[in-house]
Design an enzyme around this catalytic site. Sequence first.
Site, mmCIF file in Angstrom:
data_model
loop_
_atom_site.group_PDB
_atom_site.id
_atom_site.type_symbol
_atom_site.label_atom_id
_atom_site.label_comp_id
_atom_site.label_asym_id
_atom_site.label_seq_id
_atom_site.Cartn_x
_atom_site.Cartn_y
_atom_site.Cartn_z
ATOM 1 C CD GLU A 12 33.239 32.718 47.054
ATOM 2 O OE1 GLU A 12 34.564 32.596 46.565
ATOM 3 O OE2 GLU A 12 32.440 33.108 48.151
ATOM 4 N NE ARG A 53 43.103 34.123 35.708
ATOM 5 C CZ ARG A 53 41.195 34.624 36.460
ATOM 6 N NH1 ARG A 53 40.787 33.357 37.304
ATOM 7 N NH2 ARG A 53 40.643 35.353 36.163
ATOM 8 C CE LYS A 84 32.347 34.798 40.848
ATOM 9 N NZ LYS A 84 32.460 34.215 41.935
HETATM 10 P P1 ATP Z 1 37.221 35.473 40.225
HETATM 11 O O1 ATP Z 1 38.261 35.659 40.722
HETATM 12 O O2 ATP Z 1 36.370 36.817 39.579
HETATM 13 O O3 ATP Z 1 35.545 35.794 41.550
HETATM 14 P P2 ATP Z 1 36.877 32.664 40.691
HETATM 15 O O4 ATP Z 1 37.510 31.784 39.685
HETATM 16 O O5 ATP Z 1 37.249 33.269 42.722
HETATM 17 O O6 ATP Z 1 36.668 34.182 39.589
HETATM 18 P P3 ATP Z 1 34.603 31.133 40.907
HETATM 19 O O7 ATP Z 1 33.286 31.629 41.438
HETATM 20 O O8 ATP Z 1 35.234 30.415 42.144
HETATM 21 O O9 ATP Z 1 35.296 32.593 40.457
HETATM 22 O O10 ATP Z 1 34.759 30.476 39.317
HETATM 23 C C1 ATP Z 1 34.391 29.445 39.244
HETATM 24 C C2 ATP Z 1 34.405 28.487 37.835
HETATM 25 O O11 ATP Z 1 35.054 29.598 36.915
HETATM 26 C C3 ATP Z 1 36.032 27.734 38.607
HETATM 27 O O12 ATP Z 1 36.043 26.807 38.223
HETATM 28 C C4 ATP Z 1 36.681 29.269 38.189
HETATM 29 O O13 ATP Z 1 38.033 28.555 37.840
HETATM 30 C C5 ATP Z 1 35.946 29.194 37.275
HETATM 31 N N1 ATP Z 1 37.025 30.818 36.254
HETATM 32 C C6 ATP Z 1 37.103 32.023 36.891
HETATM 33 N N2 ATP Z 1 37.597 32.735 36.411
HETATM 34 C C7 ATP Z 1 37.925 32.476 35.400
HETATM 35 C C8 ATP Z 1 38.715 32.823 33.598
HETATM 36 N N3 ATP Z 1 39.156 33.813 33.604
HETATM 37 N N4 ATP Z 1 39.316 31.595 33.367
HETATM 38 C C9 ATP Z 1 38.592 30.579 33.109
HETATM 39 N N5 ATP Z 1 37.814 30.200 33.654
HETATM 40 C C10 ATP Z 1 38.301 30.838 34.809
HETATM 41 MG MG MG Z 2 36.090 33.257 44.097
#
Ligand code: ATP
Ligand code: MG
Length: 605
Positions: free
Chosen positions: A67, A312, A322
């Site tokens: 995102e 994760r 983020k």
């Molecule tokens: P955040 O909570 O930091 O915003 P998110 O999962 O909401 O992370 P996205 O932008 O939706 O962020 O993530 C894009 C991809 O990265 C998704 O497929 C998510 O599962 C993966 N991802 C995010 N954080 C991790 C992590 N700590 N380890 C492995 N994969 C991750």
């Molecule tokens: Mg997110």
Amino acid sequence: MSDSANKNTAAGVDNAPASNFLRNIIDSDLKKPEYQVRPWAGKPGGADVHEGAPADPAAIRLRFPPEPNGYLHVGHAKAICVNFGLAQEYGGACHMRFDDTNPEKESEEFADSILDAVSWLGFKWQNFGDDNLYYASDYFEFMYQAAEFLIQAGLAYVDEQNADDMRANRGTLNQAGVDSPFRNRPVAESLARFRAMRAGELPDGAAVLRAKIDMASPNMNMRDPAIYRIRRAFHHRTADDWCIYPMYTFAHPIEDALERITHSFCTLEFEDQRPFYDWLLGNLAAQHNAADGTVLQPLLSQPLPKQIEFARLNLSYVVTSKRKLQQLVTENKLSGWDDPRMPTIVGLRRRGYTPEAIQLFCARIGVSKSDSWIDYSVLEGALRDTLDPVAHRAVAVLDPIPLILDNVDDDWADQCSAPVHPHHPEWGTRQFTIGKRLWIEAEDFQENPEKKFFRLFPGNKVRLRYGYVIECTGCDKGEHGKVTAVHANVFLDSKSGTPGADTYKVKGNIHWVDSAHALEATVRLYDRLFTEEHPDAGGKNFMDSLNPKSLTEVKAYLEAGLKDTWSGTVYQFERHGYFVPDLKDHTLNSPVFNRTTTLKDSWSK
Ligand code: ATP
Ligand code: MG
């Protein structure tokens, strides 16, 4: 030099793939007939677009779907390496897709930074002649049609309960939910209300579209989840075209299906969403109405994507969210998203991390099905193993005191040389001068030496590395007895590499720079950002454990040859670690170096 580093290729890590459960799933799927005849029209679309299209040249289709609401961090690097890495390995394609269905927090700035980060890590989304850069917002019209399709199939309804009732009627883990009074309204009525939602006739929050599944399901996500909400928000790509937006859980499976993704890898917290993922796609691909058996024109074609979850990345002494990283930036705890202490890709890059180091780290941690914490030393280990074979050697004095050679004239000077890299004689040598006045590390002199101290103290001999043997004669002291200069005599027949030099037997070997030529520089030394190993575990406020000493800035003297340093060169400053010129602040007139990491591990337990 470590073996693992030698196996790196320019593109990244070339280790034999460690077997993992994702590969096992792909391997077994690829044997199934439905995966051998997958059509791909060269662009995303529903059944009408892909049906009858040529066979997909990509063995598998994966995607990385961030995102655009922040900068990517080291956790995303894991997801990037998993998706792009597996696609590469299998002769597949990996799409770069922005999951931009939540307009309020998203922006072009974040989207651009994400593209930069993925490219910098060494991955490409262009494949088999397709660009494969996609935006979920391009699918808003399809998603809207899919929602109408569900309404018409009796599988979705517009709910106009107020938010409190809706929450109360959802039930709890131990108690079934209660049907909304709107649940059984006629299809035509839901359709009319949904169209009114789209047309902007209802205020924000007045209604939602819900999937009609099972209010008694033990899985809360199956209790008629909301799939569309009214939100008058400006979208960075579709502007004010829409006042209703799909929910993530509805949008994501459709994005995967339109792009003909074969395996949709995500993190474990989505495990409970998988039944809805399958319910939704199954219904959009259905050929018959489940209730009355009437023939339908399916919106999606087989094989449908599958959601598969992996653990994760949780890294000790780091937060990977983020939102939390954003908070560090907005509350000015750090200088920005690219502060070298940030676990963002831009921060790691500015700190001196390389794509090879991050890829090696991801290969070493692998993927698993259960959450765990990875020790920060694993990240730094991968860094050292990739930097050691390539880092140019140099000398820096970080905590300088003067050393004066009393038995030579003021204008005495000589040329010394040292290898650029001890294992790469073909990279040549560095030249530097030695003169009467030098800088040495304050800690290399002790007036009253402790046991086993072999460096400078009155009466002791040491070798000035790549230079001469000297004998310490004493020191000058200022206020409070602080040492202000060290004195020594030099043995002019002891120069390194000259005949007879090794007749001098010394136990200490210290580094130095010539004060007449040394380059004065700012050097930034970093410590862990948090003092807690798991800064945000168990509901802790990560802000409480910020390390006040995470940055120390010193005035240092560097080997004169570093005055022409360009960004992108990694140095090993002997005894001190790996350093890079700071991407933002370094100039030739006012050099600024970041310590990427120390030479030895100070993190592991
Ligand atoms: P955040 O909570 O930091 O915003 P998110 O999962 O909401 O992370 P996205 O932008 O939706 O962020 O993530 C894009 C991809 O990265 C998704 O497929 C998510 O599962 C993966 N991802 C995010 N954080 C991790 C992590 N700590 N380890 C492995 N994969 C991750
Ligand atoms: Mg997110």
